[in-house]
Design a protein around this motif. Structure first.
Motif, short mmCIF file in Angstrom:
data_model
loop_
_atom_site.label_atom_id
_atom_site.label_comp_id
_atom_site.label_asym_id
_atom_site.label_seq_id
_atom_site.Cartn_x
_atom_site.Cartn_y
_atom_site.Cartn_z
N HIS A 194 48.91 138.02 43.82
CA HIS A 194 50.34 137.90 43.49
C HIS A 194 50.66 136.50 43.00
O HIS A 194 51.42 136.31 42.06
CB HIS A 194 51.17 138.23 44.73
CG HIS A 194 52.64 138.00 44.55
ND1 HIS A 194 53.29 136.94 45.11
CD2 HIS A 194 53.56 138.67 43.84
CE1 HIS A 194 54.57 136.98 44.77
NE2 HIS A 194 54.76 138.02 43.99
N ARG A 195 50.05 135.49 43.63
CA ARG A 195 50.32 134.10 43.25
C ARG A 195 49.72 133.76 41.88
O ARG A 195 50.34 133.07 41.07
CB ARG A 195 49.76 133.16 44.34
CG ARG A 195 49.73 131.68 44.00
CD ARG A 195 51.12 131.09 43.90
NE ARG A 195 51.07 129.73 43.40
CZ ARG A 195 51.10 129.38 42.14
NH1 ARG A 195 51.20 130.31 41.19
NH2 ARG A 195 51.05 128.11 41.78
N TYR A 196 48.50 134.26 41.61
CA TYR A 196 47.80 133.79 40.41
C TYR A 196 47.77 134.78 39.26
O TYR A 196 47.33 134.42 38.16
CB TYR A 196 46.37 133.34 40.77
CG TYR A 196 46.41 132.01 41.50
CD1 TYR A 196 46.67 130.84 40.80
CD2 TYR A 196 46.25 131.93 42.86
CE1 TYR A 196 46.75 129.62 41.45
CE2 TYR A 196 46.34 130.72 43.53
CZ TYR A 196 46.58 129.58 42.81
OH TYR A 196 46.68 128.37 43.46
N TRP A 244 50.14 135.87 37.45
CA TRP A 244 50.99 135.44 36.33
C TRP A 244 50.42 134.21 35.65
O TRP A 244 50.57 134.04 34.44
CB TRP A 244 52.41 135.22 36.81
CG TRP A 244 52.94 136.46 37.41
CD1 TRP A 244 53.12 136.72 38.74
CD2 TRP A 244 53.25 137.68 36.72
NE1 TRP A 244 53.54 138.01 38.91
CE2 TRP A 244 53.63 138.62 37.70
CE3 TRP A 244 53.24 138.05 35.38
CZ2 TRP A 244 54.01 139.92 37.37
CZ3 TRP A 244 53.61 139.34 35.06
CH2 TRP A 244 53.99 140.25 36.03
N VAL A 245 49.73 133.37 36.42
CA VAL A 245 49.06 132.22 35.82
C VAL A 245 47.99 132.74 34.84
O VAL A 245 47.85 132.26 33.71
CB VAL A 245 48.39 131.34 36.91
CG1 VAL A 245 47.61 130.19 36.30
CG2 VAL A 245 49.43 130.80 37.88
#
Lengths: 263, 258
Positions: free
Chosen positions: A165-167, A169-170
């Motif tokens: 979830h954190r990465y 979009w990166v």
């Protein structure tokens, strides 16, 4: 942007957003089970049940002040995956069909009742997507993970979800930049020709980033698990909501049976 | 009886390092950093700046001698070094791995096993120090470049490090965010080591400068002195910073004027 819209909605001051995430996750799972098993057989009873569940979802979305257009629009965008499976219900392949297209010793024919079954499958898939999307739109993702950790879902899996979830979009941003760079240097390259190389580059970059993240965690003293499963406060109101929603869900599932729907 | 001498913040003697493929990373580095000193490390790409910083932060065990706050940088000492040194990565995305700013800043203190009220106190204090208390509940992936950098620094400060080690801290910062960073660095009271291509930032933030080339120390001294030496900088792939250049050109013009 897509992610911002989802996050903004999840943090919006709607009444559904204030519910305990465990309650919302539990109710979503119950709704998904009701959709899956409550409308698995042909007949009006199943359709009445689906209609009742759709109304329940609409009421919940209204309660959470979810933007209708986007909620429905996004759910339709995911529907083509279910279309392929539904299409398979339209045809029957095998020996013994009087009419149809011969295929070796077998025949491809229209499945009896396949149209209704395909439509019902599509309706179930769509309602399932709507229910899941409603949870995402009214509950911040970390809170969903907190709720799942209380349900004893393995920590390793939840940690992986948290990092994805954190990465994610990166990674998507990096992918977009790579695609743009390739387009700018080589004109219009169809995605299927550039996709493989971009995926390979993204994979290599992800590995390098994963290594850096691991070092960053170690330098800040990581001793095992990531912190998932914060303190959640179950209130008396949540108990009341649980009773009310369970009753409503049970009514949506059982009412068509007692209402004389043809089975 | 005289008081015992405080150990040096960083002491390196003949520190060297080879990457797993055999490429030399550091070649016999000697360095002594006293407590509360402020050091900058400059050098062209591939000069070994990040590798040297990783040693200071306890990523690698030392080949040669390296002690940080009196702790030998051997495999046994690395955990203690990591606890006492705060390290800021080049890309804050690598450092912000939890969903929200507050959770990420709380990560280090929680790993130290501190009580929850103490964790909350440290998080609030670190965020307030950087002026980003309002970002506490924001998802990390919604922050701007400058906000990400501030949040990453807050995550380091929450560990209350004795030495702050920063790798290219002004990368991707706009003028305002860069100025806030410099103000913060100037106000930092502990030992500070910064590696950067941003020579202006070093000029404003540190008292001693170390110039690296191919893993070896080529000059050590006051930043203004080293950064004025155009021949030295040019030999090692660097250029005089704009502020010193402007000053020099103004003086030259003054001399030429009748």
């Amino acid at each position: 942007m897509h992610r911002e819209w989802i996050d903004r909605s999840a943090h919006a001051p709607g009444r559904l957003q204030a519910w305990d995430p465990r309650l919302k996750v539990g109710l979503t799972v119950a709704t998904l089970l009701a959709i899956s098993f409550g409308a698995s057989s042909p007949g009006a009873e199943s359709w009445l049940r689906l209609a009742a569940l759709a109304i329940a979802l609409a009421l919940a979305a209204r309660h959470g002040r979810v933007p209708w257009g986007r909620w429905l629009g996004r759910s339709l965008a995911l529907l083509p995956f279910a279309l392929a499976i539904a299409a398979a219900k339209l045809v029957a392949i095998g020996p013994g069909h009087a009419t149809g297209i011969p295929l070796g010793g077998w025949t491809i024919a229209a499945a009896p009742g396949g149209g209704e079954e395909a439509l019902r499958l599509l309706a179930r898939a769509w309602l399932s997507i709507l229910a899941t999307l409603l949870l995402a739109l009214t509950t911040p993702f970390p809170a969903i993970l907190d709720a799942l950790s209380r349900a004893r879902i393995p920590r390793g899996f939840l940690e992986a979800c948290s990092l994805v979830h954190r990465y994610l979009w990166v990674l998507i941003e990096e992918g977009r930049r790579l695609l743009l760079a390739r387009r700018l240097r080589s004109g219009r390259v169809p995605p299927w020709r550039s996709g493989g190389r971009i995926l390979a580059t993204l994979f290599a970059r992800s590995l390098a980033r994963a290594h850096r993240i691991e070092v960053a965690m170690r330098l800040r003293g990581r001793r095992g698990a990531l912190p998932i499963g914060r303190r959640l406060a179950w209130s008396g109101r949540d108990s009341l909501r649980l009773i009310l929603c369970t009753a409503l869900l049970a009514a949506a599932v059982l009412a068509p049976r007692f209402g004389g729907g043809a089975g | 009886m005289s008081a015992p001498l405080a150990p040096l913040a960083i002491e390196a003697r003949s520190l060297h390092f080879h990457y797993p493929d055999g490429t030399p990373g550091l070649a016999s580095v000697d360095l002594q950093v006293a407590p509360k000193e402020r050091w900058g490390i400059a050098g062209a790409n591939g000069s070994g700046k990040s590798t040297l910083l990783h040693h200071f932060a306890g990523v690698y065990a030392a080949e040669g001698h390296l002690s940080i706050l009196g702790i030998e940088a051997t495999k046994r000492g690395l955990a203690e070094i990591r606890r006492r040194v705060g390290f800021l990565f080049q890309d804050p995305e690598d450092q912000l791995f939890l969903p929200t700013v507050a959770e990420d800043v709380a990560f280090g203190p929680r790993q130290l096993g501190l009580s929850e009220p103490e964790v909350e106190k440290r998080v609030a204090s670190a965020l307030a120090r950087l002026g980003i208390a309002g970002l506490a509940e924001r998802p990390c992936h919604h922050l701007s470049g400058g906000e990400k950098q501030s949040a990453a620094i807050a995550g380091v400060l929450a560990l209350e490090p004795e030495i702050l080690v920063l790798d290219e801290p002004s990368n991707d910062l706009d003028a305002g965010a860069r100025r806030r960073l410099i103000d913060f660095l100037r106000g930092w009271e502990g030992t500070l080591v910064i590696a950067s291509h941003d020579l202006e930032l070093l000029l404003e933030s540190v008292d001693r400068l170390l110039l690296l080339d191919r893993g070896a120390v080529v000059a050590v001294g006051p930043p203004a002195e080293i950064l004025r030496d155009r021949a030295l900088l040019s030999r090692h792939g660097l250029e005089e910073p704009p502020s010193l250049r402007a000053l020099r050109l103004a003086r030259e013009a003054e001399k030429k004027a009748p």
